[in-house]
Design a protein around this motif. Structure first.
Motif, mmCIF file in Angstrom:
data_model
loop_
_atom_site.group_PDB
_atom_site.id
_atom_site.type_symbol
_atom_site.label_atom_id
_atom_site.label_comp_id
_atom_site.label_asym_id
_atom_site.label_seq_id
_atom_site.Cartn_x
_atom_site.Cartn_y
_atom_site.Cartn_z
ATOM 1 N N HIS A 1 71.572 35.822 10.887
ATOM 2 C CA HIS A 1 72.527 36.843 11.323
ATOM 3 C C HIS A 1 73.494 37.136 10.199
ATOM 4 O O HIS A 1 74.107 36.215 9.658
ATOM 5 C CB HIS A 1 73.301 36.341 12.553
ATOM 6 N N THR A 2 73.656 38.415 9.874
ATOM 7 C CA THR A 2 74.497 38.760 8.730
ATOM 8 C C THR A 2 75.803 39.438 9.126
ATOM 9 O O THR A 2 76.616 39.730 8.257
ATOM 10 C CB THR A 2 73.758 39.723 7.767
ATOM 11 N N THR A 3 76.006 39.718 10.398
ATOM 12 C CA THR A 3 77.210 40.475 10.774
ATOM 13 C C THR A 3 77.974 39.847 11.938
ATOM 14 O O THR A 3 78.762 40.506 12.580
ATOM 15 C CB THR A 3 76.848 41.927 11.164
ATOM 16 N N THR A 4 77.756 38.563 12.191
ATOM 17 C CA THR A 4 78.511 37.943 13.286
ATOM 18 C C THR A 4 79.980 37.799 12.881
ATOM 19 O O THR A 4 80.312 37.871 11.694
ATOM 20 C CB THR A 4 77.970 36.544 13.587
ATOM 21 N N PRO A 5 80.873 37.578 13.846
ATOM 22 C CA PRO A 5 82.290 37.384 13.497
ATOM 23 C C PRO A 5 82.500 36.233 12.526
ATOM 24 O O PRO A 5 83.342 36.338 11.623
ATOM 25 C CB PRO A 5 82.942 37.088 14.858
ATOM 26 N N VAL A 6 81.739 35.148 12.691
ATOM 27 C CA VAL A 6 81.891 34.013 11.772
ATOM 28 C C VAL A 6 81.524 34.447 10.357
ATOM 29 O O VAL A 6 82.227 34.134 9.384
ATOM 30 C CB VAL A 6 81.011 32.823 12.211
ATOM 31 N N VAL A 7 80.425 35.175 10.231
ATOM 32 C CA VAL A 7 79.992 35.630 8.901
ATOM 33 C C VAL A 7 81.017 36.584 8.310
ATOM 34 O O VAL A 7 81.400 36.454 7.145
ATOM 35 C CB VAL A 7 78.610 36.313 8.989
ATOM 36 N N TYR B 1 72.340 45.047 3.563
ATOM 37 C CA TYR B 1 73.011 44.606 2.333
ATOM 38 C C TYR B 1 73.912 43.417 2.633
ATOM 39 O O TYR B 1 74.697 43.448 3.577
ATOM 40 C CB TYR B 1 73.837 45.748 1.744
ATOM 41 N N ILE B 2 73.792 42.374 1.831
ATOM 42 C CA ILE B 2 74.656 41.200 1.968
ATOM 43 C C ILE B 2 75.474 41.084 0.685
ATOM 44 O O ILE B 2 74.890 41.080 -0.414
ATOM 45 C CB ILE B 2 73.806 39.927 2.173
ATOM 46 N N PRO B 3 76.799 41.008 0.782
ATOM 47 C CA PRO B 3 77.608 40.975 -0.449
ATOM 48 C C PRO B 3 77.293 39.729 -1.275
ATOM 49 O O PRO B 3 76.962 38.684 -0.735
ATOM 50 C CB PRO B 3 79.048 40.932 0.078
ATOM 51 N N VAL C 1 66.062 39.221 10.913
ATOM 52 C CA VAL C 1 67.383 39.486 10.351
ATOM 53 C C VAL C 1 68.112 40.447 11.278
ATOM 54 O O VAL C 1 67.652 41.564 11.490
ATOM 55 C CB VAL C 1 67.270 40.087 8.931
ATOM 56 N N ASP C 2 69.229 39.993 11.810
ATOM 57 C CA ASP C 2 70.013 40.834 12.738
ATOM 58 C C ASP C 2 69.143 41.424 13.838
ATOM 59 O O ASP C 2 69.234 42.611 14.159
ATOM 60 C CB ASP C 2 70.724 41.954 11.972
ATOM 61 N N GLY C 3 68.277 40.582 14.365
ATOM 62 C CA GLY C 3 67.469 41.023 15.489
ATOM 63 C C GLY C 3 66.214 41.773 15.121
ATOM 64 O O GLY C 3 65.382 42.045 15.982
ATOM 65 N N ARG C 4 66.035 42.104 13.845
ATOM 66 C CA ARG C 4 64.813 42.811 13.441
ATOM 67 C C ARG C 4 63.844 41.825 12.825
ATOM 68 O O ARG C 4 64.202 41.099 11.898
ATOM 69 C CB ARG C 4 65.141 43.880 12.391
ATOM 70 N N GLU C 5 62.587 41.856 13.305
ATOM 71 C CA GLU C 5 61.602 40.945 12.727
ATOM 72 C C GLU C 5 60.995 41.594 11.487
ATOM 73 O O GLU C 5 60.529 42.726 11.533
ATOM 74 C CB GLU C 5 60.509 40.658 13.766
ATOM 75 N N LEU C 6 61.009 40.870 10.400
ATOM 76 C CA LEU C 6 60.494 41.397 9.138
ATOM 77 C C LEU C 6 59.325 40.556 8.662
ATOM 78 O O LEU C 6 59.293 39.350 8.903
ATOM 79 C CB LEU C 6 61.575 41.353 8.054
ATOM 80 N N ASP C 7 58.392 41.205 7.950
ATOM 81 C CA ASP C 7 57.321 40.466 7.256
ATOM 82 C C ASP C 7 57.758 40.304 5.813
ATOM 83 O O ASP C 7 57.911 41.282 5.084
ATOM 84 C CB ASP C 7 56.013 41.245 7.321
ATOM 85 N N VAL C 8 57.917 39.061 5.427
ATOM 86 C CA VAL C 8 58.550 38.772 4.137
ATOM 87 C C VAL C 8 57.660 37.834 3.339
ATOM 88 O O VAL C 8 57.078 36.912 3.911
ATOM 89 C CB VAL C 8 59.922 38.100 4.403
#
Lengths: 204, 432, 814
Positions: free
Chosen positions: C83-89, C37-39, C14-21
């Protein structure tokens, strides 16, 4: 509730065609319209009981679709298509002509309760634009003049059954395609003339 | 029209008064393919249909054989025939249902056998009671002869077919919305993934959803084989295709044609050219959802799926809406956008709010109350429904209805920007 | 949240960070837990995702390029890159927020939600700065009531469907739905069928805008004026986690807190709105002493305490401690209950104590049964048996949890009850029976006879969890125990014996039952009794009477005095007439109460007590989970905590118990109540602690007994059951809720009514050996023939006792 034993039997026969009772909501709503002339609260309650839903769940489905009328309509519901193809061929003028003749704006019914007029979106008769339906029976190639004649004829003769072929012959113009054999069936009220499972007849 | 091969319309042309009857259907070779299909395996049938190149005729244009091969294992599986024809400009299924219902019924039998389906539903839009009556009558004839019901054609294969009437909602033509409607719910599209009908369709069971015209092609394919069917068209666009032509042409109507002819041929030969000697201004190639074409750029393009997509539009349902030079394109665009606003199911924010906002802005422009900023505003609203205004469209929405409303907007802004600005600067419609 | 197995973790970037989910977790939740945070609006962790609002769009890398997809319906799979913060998003998010705002009214200054509004907050964070909309906004008539408790403002509604989904999926009450479509879509209820679900208040809490507002809270406060305290619900025995919101000295609101162990964020409307009694003007503020003529006069503490201590001492000296009894303690904290228990045992010298109102089960079964189930055991069961009250009426939390297990986790449900219950629609097997014939049904079910074979087979699919209780007040409590005994033979079975009232489990754990000492010790356990006595003082050894025995003893004169702590036996025991006679016969009665009730008004001295939210302490729920309750407002007038009043009385009787504050009580509990060993207030954050904690043994492990009962039959039998809303004391003083009680009603099967010549709405009289009552008749086809259902403790309905035989006739009694 208010439906007769025969109607309830029909309802059960319809329900039996579907793997789940809930699927029968739409055909049962048409039966409810047939029973009362329009979709009443009691009609929705009856449908709810038969399908195992709450009345609001039935209302939620009914109000989604434009053809389940919760307000009484006139005996003859004139639906004038004003989508793109019909608009290109003058449907807006047909519509205002109809409104003037009926004497009410689109979406309303005349004071005598005989004729309602409404806008509808594309009814799949674009080859015969402008197209209208009376109680969902199709008449194509209408003009501002021919619709006035049709309204006058409906008001004067008050036919028990509205037949597409008869309307087309009397008042229609260009058709989308050759209808083939003319048929005797037609509509008896402001709901589609289709009886599922047994009494439809249709073509032969 | 007779210059072109006929598959779907042959019987109704040759038997103008009774093409819908079972005796006529059988006299002209009907129900042979259904019998043949009963002797074939599922794999054979699926392969045959794949090989024929038959693509969906409802608008999405997906390979029918591939769709069948995706059917997930759990049973029971269902077949739903999509007769919800509501795309403005389209009226071909009405003709097929009224004039040759047995052709579709035989196609239903073949599709059911191929997919181990024992319950099929024909969803017909509520505004088509006459076609529904015709189909019901034809079903009654087929049931009486033992071609449907318990043990069809004397085998132990059961097949029940039920006609289900819609209630007046264009969105129910979207396959998952149709399934929801058939389940007795609001006609709201489902999320894909995970609700692909082939995996989780009607009652969450594997379901094939096919258009009326698509299904109606099957008897011919089984009878004559995929190669003959392919040869009617060409490698990429096999078989024939029903075009519904409407608008300012001399001869509007349904025409069965192979793809590959040009738009010029279609509009000026087949459909008799422009009415009143007017000039051709623009046309919509594939139903209200399709971006528009103009004579300067597209008149001599071949009508193929590929060519349409490369030109930034689509063949869609084959509905061709022709506009002459008396047309105010802003008014036409507003009418199309209004359609989508009326037909939006309301689930998702961009479509529910955005299509109505688009309509409101367009109406203001059309009435002469447009502001300088409204042209860009319109495009930005459209961009928030279909990001990038790309083709094929991207979506911020659940289904393509919202992005469809963008087509007329991008079309008039691309080809008729001057007319838009005339409305805004002139404070009214120059065509009134 | 919500049952995602942690066993398999996958890598999501997520946004370049690898998470264990956890595999399958919605990416929106995974991102949130990682601080991204995603609205969102329609997403709620306890509801199925629908991807409707489109605010949570993110870009997902796919072989075909970046794809915009809602993150609430994107389930974590290995290798996902998001990606949660790109210009498209960002443009898409801003676009969605703009779309939501174009028709949203500028109501913030008058909207309850302002200040705690996700639309406000997310517009600031992710939305446009200005409006570009110059058209006419959608207008609706507003607000309109959708029920007695909830108002709807359609203009504010953003059509996220949270309320619709909650009502259908979670509560099983699909009474609120969308109507019309497209731009005209609105929330609606059916005419004359309001959204009177017992869980309607939850929709107000989860509505992300001010479209749904609660009548008891509307216009009462602004969020930034509120003081908040985490606490535990006091109405029912599930011990839901709540937050109390108060302003100045008024409790204004309860909200549900998501505690996965108990209520998962939900509250029923009685728990949620049942706080108005706290601030009622009718609260007792000063001690009252009864005059000769039966009226009360206000008194000061010294006089009232001296009088009470003096009278009690006289009676004890004359007849021994066993001449005095104690009733109540279930509505207070564990600390209150412990001190009451200690007071009765060591100061008075009596074993006649009961926190139950002759309406529960054997206390040993309730608190000390072996293999006791927790609420979350319901999630992982294969089959669940509910043989007890209608959980929808008596325990909203258990009802929702069982419903969730049956509908979302495929758990097979068997329900046994005399009439329809809220769980019937998700039940695999429903067994209806006539009250009195439970023993025969139990024998047949256990043997899998005839029609019960299928249900019996389901119960062989372990693990089995059973909720057992009295289906109604005319049912012998030994039946529920016999059911528990049967359950203990089932594979991997756990049992949850159920009682409804408030902190009854805590009260019983503190020894407020004849034969029980604090901490799950019986008086037969000599070693444990000795250990208790060594610290606390001598405990009498006479046989203790239960509530019924106490009332009979008072009536007959064997008992002389009664101490009532938060008890209303005249209304709460099935035989209310007996309770009234008992109180009238007693030589001396003292009551610690909040109001003058039918019971406390019969006392000689009444002390004004503090209630919930006015005192700190602990309570224990149906699982044995000990949780904190908070003090956030001061009690009115001169109210004191129960334990403090009893300490004062004890002092004046010459036997002070040594308590200065609630904490000192808690410390003693931890020392002397074996099951509560090592429990301090500091241990109770989050989920609390299920006692006994790891490593601690509780002395009593009760094995339920099959009492081999005989069935009882009669032409008509009475089913006397509780409804959520009734005429209970707190209900009467919670004005928003009081008029929601069904009222005096008699339910008959239509065929029975026909044979009696009764039409729906006619007055009928029902009569038992204990009393008669009249009310209008309602038809109920879910009843077994010959069963008469009367809701218990309704306004205007007199008491009928607890015998199962009943006669019914048309007409009014008398």
């Amino acid at each position: 509730m208010s439906w007769s034993p025969e109607t309830l039997e029909r309802a059960e026969a319809i329900i039996a065609r579907y793997p789940q009772r809930r699927s029968a909501v739409m055909p049962l709503l048409y039966i409810a319209m047939r029973e009362d002339g329009y979709l009443t609260e009691d009609g929705m309650r009856q449908v709810a009981e038969l399908t195992g839903l709450t009345p609001m769940q039935v209302d939620s489905v009914a109000s989604f679709y434009g053809m389940f009328k919760k307000i009484p309509q006139g005996r003859y519901l004139i639906s004038v298509c004003t989508s793109i193809s019909c608009m290109l061929l003058g449907a807006d003028d047909v519509m205002s002509s109809a409104e003037d003749e009926v004497g009410v704006p689109a979406g309303e019914t005349d004071a005598e309760g005989v004729v309602s007029v409404e806008h509808v979106e594309c009814i799949g008769a674009c080859g015969g634009a402008p197209a209208v339906q009376v109680n969902y029976e199709l008449a194509e190639g209408m003009t501002p003049e021919s619709i006035v004649e049709m309204i006058r004829w409906l008001r004067q003769t008050k036919p028990d059954v509205v037949r597409a072929d008869e309307l087309q012959e009397r008042f229609g113009g260009t058709k989308s395609f050759d209808p083939g054999i003319l048929e005797a069936q037609g509509a008896v009220g402001p709901f589609p003339a289709f009886d599922p499972y047994g009494t439809a007849g249709g073509g032969s | 029209m007779s210059a072109y091969p006929q598959v779907l319309t042959k019987r109704m042309i040759e038997h103008p008064s009774d093409s819908h009857r079972i005796d006529v259907y059988e006299e002209t070779g009907g129900y042979k393919s259904a019998r043949a299909a009963l002797d074939m395996t599922r794999d054979e049938l699926v392969e045959m249909v794949k090989a024929s190149g038959l693509i969906g005729r409802g608008g999405a244009g997906f390979s029918a054989g591939m769709k069948w091969s995706f059917l997930a294992p759990p049973r029971p599986a269902y077949l739903v025939v999509n007769g919800d024809e509501s795309e403005p400009g389209t009226f071909k299924d009405r003709q097929l249902l009224e004039r040759d219902p047995h052709q579709m019924i035989e196609g239903i039998i073949i599709t059911s056998i191929a997919n181990e389906v024992h319950e099929a539903f024909i969803y017909i839009r509520g505004e088509y009671p006459k076609p529904a009556r015709r189909v019901q009558g034809a079903l009654a004839e087929a049931y009486r002869k033992g071609y449907l019901g318990k043990g069809i054609f004397g085998t132990d294969y059961d097949l029940e077919v039920t006609v289900h009437l819609g209630g007046g909602a264009y969105i129910c033509g979207e396959e998952t919305a149709l399934i929801n409607s058939l389940e007795g719910r609001r006609g709201e599209p489902r999320l894909k993934p995970p609700y692909f009908p082939a995996a989780k369709g009607l009652y969450m069971m594997p379901t094939i959803v096919n258009n009326v015209e698509t299904i109606s092609n099957l008897p011919y394919i089984i009878e004559h084989g995929p190669d003959v069917y392919k040869a009617l068209g060409d490698e990429a666009d096999t078989g024939t295709f029903l075009f519904s032509v409407s608008g300012h042409v001399v001869k509007p109507g349904n025409y069965e044609l192979p793809r590959g002819i040009t738009w010029r041929e279609l509009i000026f030969d087949v459909a008799g050219g422009m009415r009143d000697g007017n000039g051709l201004k623009t046309w919509i190639p594939g139903g209200a959802s399709a971006p528009w074409f103009v004579p300067s750029d597209h008149l001599d393009d071949p009508i193929t799926r590929d060519a349409c997509e490369k030109a930034g539009s689509m063949l869609g349902s084959g509905a061709v809406i022709v506009m002459d030079d008396t047309t105010c394109v802003i008014r036409a665009a507003e009418r199309v956008v209004r359609f989508f606003s009326h037909e939006s199911c309301g689930q998702c924010t961009p479509c529910r709010e955005g299509t109505t906002w688009e309509e409101q802005v367009l109406r203001r422009i059309e009435m002469g109350a447009g502001r300088e900023v409204d042209a860009d505003l319109l495009l930005d609203i459209a961009d928030n429904i279909s990001p990038g205004l790309a083709w094929p469209p991207k979506m911020t929405t659940i289904c393509p209805l919202g992005p469809s409303s963008v087509s007329p907007i991008t079309s008039i802004m691309t080809y008729f920007k001057d007319e838009v600005m005339q409305h805004i600067h002139g404070g009214g419609c120059p065509f009134e | 949240m919500g049952g995602v197995p942690l066993s398999e973790l996958v890598k999501v970037t997520v946004d370049g960070r690898e998470l264990d989910v956890p595999k399958g977790q919605p990416v929106i939740d995974a991102a949130r837990e990682a601080g991204v945070y995603i609205p969102h609006f329609c997403h709620h962790p306890r509801l199925e995702p629908v991807g409707m609002c489109r605010a949570c769009l993110v870009e997902l890398e796919t072989p075909r390029g970046m794809v915009l997809t809602p993150s609430c319906t994107l389930f974590a799979a290995d290798g996902q890159v998001v990606h949660t913060t790109t210009p498209v998003v960002k443009k898409a998010q801003e676009g969605v927020l703009e779309f939501l705002l174009i028709n949203h009214p500028l109501d913030c200054p008058v909207c309850d939600k302002g200040g705690e509004c996700p639309l406000q907050d997310q517009t600031v964070g992710y939305g446009p700065g200005e409006s570009r909309f110059v058209e006419e906004k959608r207008h609706f008539e507003k607000p309109i009531p959708v029920s007695d408790l909830v108002l709807l403002d359609r203009e504010r509604c953003i059509l996220c469907a949270r309320c619709v989904r909650f009502a259908d999926e979670v509560a099983g009450d699909p009474l609120i739905e969308f109507a019309d479509r497209g731009n005209n879509t609105r929330i609606a209820t059916f005419p004359d069928e309001p959204f009177s679900s017992y869980f309607s208040g939850n929709t107000v809490q989860i509505c992300p805008v001010g479209a749904l507002t609660a009548v008891p809270y509307r216009f009462r406060a602004r969020p930034w004026d509120l003081r908040k305290a985490a606490s535990t619900c006091h109405q029912c025995s599930a011990g839901e986690s709540i937050e109390i919101d108060a302003s100045q000295n008024d409790v204004l609101r309860f909200t549900g807190v998501d505690n996965d162990a108990t209520n998962q964020g939900w509250l029923n409307d009685k728990c949620r709105f049942g706080f108005e009694f706290i601030g009622s003007k009718d609260r007792l503020r000063v001690p009252l002493i009864k005059n000769e003529d039966g009226t009360f006069r206000e008194a000061d503490w010294a006089e009232a305490l001296d009088l009470t201590a003096g009278r009690l001492r006289e009676i004890v000296e004359a007849g021994g401690g066993a001449a005095v009894a104690g009733l109540g303690g279930a509505r207070g904290t564990n600390e209150d209950a412990y001190v009451f228990s200690k007071f009765m045992r060591t100061v008075i010298g009596s074993n006649h104590v009961d926190a139950q109102m002759d309406d529960g089960l054997d206390p040993k079964l309730l608190v000390a049964v072996d293999r006791k189930a927790t609420i979350s055991d319901l999630d992982s069961a294969s089959s669940i048996l509910v043989w007890g009250p209608d959980l929808k009426e008596e325990s909203g939390t258990l009802y929702l949890r069982v419903r969730q297990a049956a509908q979302k986790r495929g758990v097979k449900l068997v329900v046994v009850h005399p009439r329809r219950t809220g769980l019937d629609d998700c039940t695999k097997h429903k067994i209806s029976y006539r009250p009195g014939q439970g023993p025969d049904v139990l024998r047949a079910l256990a043997a899998g006879d005839g029609e019960y074979a299928a249900a019996r087979a389901v119960l062989d699919e372990g693990p089995v969890v059973a909720i057992v209780g009295r289906t109604g007040l005319t049912e012998n409590p030994k039946l529920a125990e016999s059911v528990a005994a049967f359950v203990s033979t089932l594979p991997e079975a756990k049992v949850m014996p159920f009682a409804r009232r408030s902190n009854v489990y805590g009260a019983l754990d503190m020894g407020l039952a004849p034969g029980l000492l604090p901490g799950r010790v019986t008086l037969d356990d000599a070693d444990q009794v000795a250990a208790f006595e060594a610290v606390v003082g001598a405990v009498p050894d006479h046989e203790g009477r239960d509530a019924r025995g106490i009332l009979e003893g008072l009536e007959g004169g064997e008992l002389k005095a009664l101490v009532m702590v938060g008890a209303d036996p005249v209304r709460d025991v099935p035989n209310g007439a007996l309770a009234a006679r008992a109180l009238d016969s007693a030589e001396f009665t003292v009551a610690l109460d909040l109001f003058l009730t039918d019971s406390s008004s019969r006392a000689d001295v009444v002390f004004p007590a503090e209630t919930f939210a006015e005192k700190e302490g602990t309570t224990t729920n149906v699982e044995g989970r000990v949780q904190k309750v908070a003090r956030i407002v001061a009690g009115p007038g001169q109210t004191q905590a129960d334990w403090s009043i009893l300490e004062e009385i004890a002092r004046r009787m010459g036997a002070p118990m040594g308590f200065q504050d609630a904490a000192s009580v808690s410390a003693e509990i931890a020392r002397v109540a074996p099951a509560y060993t090592g429990i301090g207030w500091g241990d109770l954050f989050g989920d609390g602690v299920v006692v006994p904690r790891e490593g601690v043994e509780q002395p009593l492990r009760y094995q339920p007994v099959d009492h081999q009962m005989a069935s009882v039959s009669a032409p008509f039998v009475l089913h006397l059951a509780r409804t959520l809303y009734d005429d209970g004391v707190e209900m009467r003083h919670s004005l928003s809720l009081h008029n929601l009680a069904p009222g005096a009603r008699v339910y008959l099967h239509p065929a029975d009514a026909a044979t009696l010549g009764v039409a729906e709405g006619d007055e009928v009289t029902v009569e038992t050996a204990s009393g008669a009552a009249s009310a209008s008749a309602t038809f109920d086809a879910s009843l077994v023939r010959g069963v008469v259902y009367v809701p218990f403790n309704q306004p205007g309905m007199s008491s009928l006792g607890d015998e199962v035989e009943v006669t019914v006739r048309k007409g009014v009694s008398g």
